[in-house]
Design an enzyme around this catalytic site. Structure first.
Site, PDB file in Angstrom:
ATOM      1  N   MET A   1       3.954   6.752  -2.079  1.00  0.00           N
ATOM      2  CA  MET A   1       5.340   7.000  -2.441  1.00  0.00           C
ATOM      3  C   MET A   1       5.509   7.312  -3.918  1.00  0.00           C
ATOM      4  O   MET A   1       6.320   8.164  -4.290  1.00  0.00           O
ATOM      5  CB  MET A   1       6.200   5.805  -2.048  1.00  0.00           C
TER       6      MET A   1
ATOM      7  N   THR B   1       7.819   0.711   3.510  1.00  0.00           N
ATOM      8  CA  THR B   1       8.122   2.102   3.169  1.00  0.00           C
ATOM      9  C   THR B   1       9.446   2.203   2.427  1.00  0.00           C
ATOM     10  O   THR B   1       9.576   2.940   1.454  1.00  0.00           O
ATOM     11  CB  THR B   1       8.159   2.983   4.437  1.00  0.00           C
TER      12      THR B   1
ATOM     13  N   PHE C   1       0.803  -1.215   0.000  1.00  0.00           N
ATOM     14  CA  PHE C   1       0.000   0.000   0.000  1.00  0.00           C
ATOM     15  C   PHE C   1       0.839   1.269   0.000  1.00  0.00           C
ATOM     16  O   PHE C   1       0.381   2.329  -0.426  1.00  0.00           O
ATOM     17  CB  PHE C   1      -0.957   0.003   1.202  1.00  0.00           C
ATOM     18  N   LYS C   2       2.082   1.161   0.451  1.00  0.00           N
ATOM     19  CA  LYS C   2       2.943   2.351   0.489  1.00  0.00           C
ATOM     20  C   LYS C   2       3.162   2.941  -0.905  1.00  0.00           C
ATOM     21  O   LYS C   2       3.487   4.119  -1.045  1.00  0.00           O
ATOM     22  CB  LYS C   2       4.294   2.000   1.114  1.00  0.00           C
ATOM     23  N   ASP C   3       2.978   2.135  -1.956  1.00  0.00           N
ATOM     24  CA  ASP C   3       3.176   2.644  -3.316  1.00  0.00           C
ATOM     25  C   ASP C   3       2.198   3.764  -3.661  1.00  0.00           C
ATOM     26  O   ASP C   3       2.523   4.650  -4.449  1.00  0.00           O
ATOM     27  CB  ASP C   3       3.013   1.516  -4.341  1.00  0.00           C
TER      28      ASP C   3
END
Length: 462
Positions: free
Chosen positions: A116, A144, A111-113
């Site tokens: 980011m 992350t 989900f960090k994509d």
């Protein structure tokens, strides 16, 4: 749009300034001075739009004048062009009124994509326009770091250093950080746990001579732009289930509180969210705090859901800021007490938190059992973090209200745990099939501030 610190004494900044600064100079975290409101008609109008179009509508009020409408929309399109699903964040039904929000279709399968990839585009645009270069330092419990390296690798305006706890991330997470070949990205394996990495990161930001000397910037979820990008999928998923004409709830597996705080911001904006459920693993400080009011650090215990192996949840400070009536001095006092081991949330503030947040935990055994149950009964292969969420959601959800559980990572990022639970070893997508054969490039570093600062100075000078 202006941004203020949770500790009350740092300069007030614009969106772009807050994004490039990361941590406030008083040690606090930036939050918007006011939260923009979207009425029911505006939310209803998101039905049928692409994820990118929803992202523009949700985030635009927070951005101010730093980026024109056209430029901002173009950066969003670039950010999500590499995702492996056209819906970007598709919903899958697990059972009656229970849905899984798949947030693992980005370049690093987590989900960090969502945040980011966008923040990489925003940084590059802002720094190129300003003719500036910065040094990004981040701490990661796994996802992350790989998302940051993927987003910033090869960009001209940044050097990136990611601190991760040596031996405490999955092999896939580690290799995603250590196999990129670009000279501007650096994976640093710190002798310690995630809280050590996060503490050294904050130490660097609070050393103003070092911070200013290397033009330090941060992309951890301490960065407001990270949280903002995550607000979008709350809107896109809720609207697809009938919002604003129907309430929904969310369960979020979380250790650092940033992902669920994004849901709180969505609710503050006007999205009709009934409950926000915090799901923790055995490192359950958030669950314990929301139940008892005591936020007391203990030892970090390694688990099969390592991205949640955290005792100091940075973004909880943002929630406390609102719970204490935006009293920066009160928050600063709590953070001082945390440095001594912990604090107790006042009764009024605890009641304010409980108005929005519920919580639960899943043991290692319960997590493994849920991975197996989900495969057999729901036809869904879950990563251990997502399994924590599904288990807690099942315990706490109201059957009359749609529950959306966030699936935060692809099961192939944690193949050992998934195979242990199901007998099935999930394969990596074809585009990453050679990950285990790629040469690694990393540096082992002691849990020592001076050693880290020296290494960073040497690398950017060289």
């Amino acid at each position: 749009m202006r941004y203020i610190s949770t500790r009350g004494t740092a300069p007030v900044l614009s969106f772009e300034e807050a994004m490039l600064s990361g941590l406030a100079r008083d040690g606090g975290l930036y939050v918007p001075e006011t939260v923009p409101q979207l009425d029911a008609a505006s939310i209803r109008a998101m039905r049928g739009l692409s994820y990118e179009e929803v992202a523009c509508r949700v985030m635009r009020p927070f951005v101010g004048d730093g980026f024109s409408d056209e430029v901002f929309a173009g950066l969003i399109d670039k950010a999500y062009a590499g995702f492996g699903h056209r819906a970007r964040a598709p919903l899958v039904q697990l059972g009656a009124n229970h849905f899984l929000l798949e947030l693992f279709h980005g370049p690093t399968l987590a989900f960090k994509d969502f945040a980011m990839q966008l923040i990489g585009q925003l940084f590059e645009e802002a720094l190129t326009r300003r003719g500036e270069r910065v040094t990004i330092v981040g701490a990661t419990s796994g996802d992350t770091g790989s998302a940051a390296i993927e987003a910033f690798r090869g960009l001209e305006a940044v050097d990136v250093f990611i601190l991760y706890p040596h031996g405490r991330v999955s092999e896939v997470q580690r290799r995603q950080m250590t196999t990129p070949v670009e000279d501007n990205v650096h994976a640093l394996a710190v002798e310690g746990d995630f809280d050590d990495c996060q503490a050294r990161l904050k130490d660097m930001f609070n050393d103003f001579e070092f911070r200013d000397g290397v033009r330090l910037a941060g992309v951890n979820s301490i960065n407001w732009a990270r949280v903002l990008a995550q607000v979008v999928y709350y809107f896109s998923s809720a609207v697809s289930l009938g919002a604003p004409d129907r309430q929904v709830s969310f369960t979020v597996p979380t250790g650092n509180f940033g992902d669920i705080f994004a849901g709180y911001i969505a609710k503050r904006m006007g999205l009709p969210i009934d409950r926000l459920v915090v799901a923790t693993n055995q490192n359950d400080i958030l669950d314990r705090c929301l139940r008892s009011g005591a936020y007391e650090k203990g030892n970090v215990h390694a688990s099969i859901s390592p991205s949640m192996d955290i005792q100091v949840s940075s973004n909880f400070e943002r929630a406390l800021f609102d719970a204490y009536g935006r009293d920066g001095a009160a928050v600063a006092q709590l953070m001082d007490e945390l440095g001594e081991g912990g604090f107790h949330v006042s009764q009024g503030a605890l009641q304010a938190l409980r108005e929005h947040f519920d919580s639960g935990r899943a043991s290692e055994e319960e997590t493994l059992a849920m991975i197996g149950t989900a495969q057999m009964q729901m036809g869904e292969l879950l990563c251990p973090h997502s399994a924590v969420g599904v288990k807690v959601a099942g315990d706490l959800r109201d059957p009359a209200t749609p529950m959306i559980t966030l699936a935060t990572a692809h099961p192939a990022k944690f193949p050992d745990a998934v195979e242990r639970a199901t007998g099935t070893r999930p394969p990596l997508p074809n585009r990453m099939a050679d990950l285990y054969e790629r040469p690694e490039r990393l540096t082992r570093v002691a849990n020592d501030l001076d050693a880290l600062k020296s290494l960073i100075r040497d690398r950017i000078a060289g």
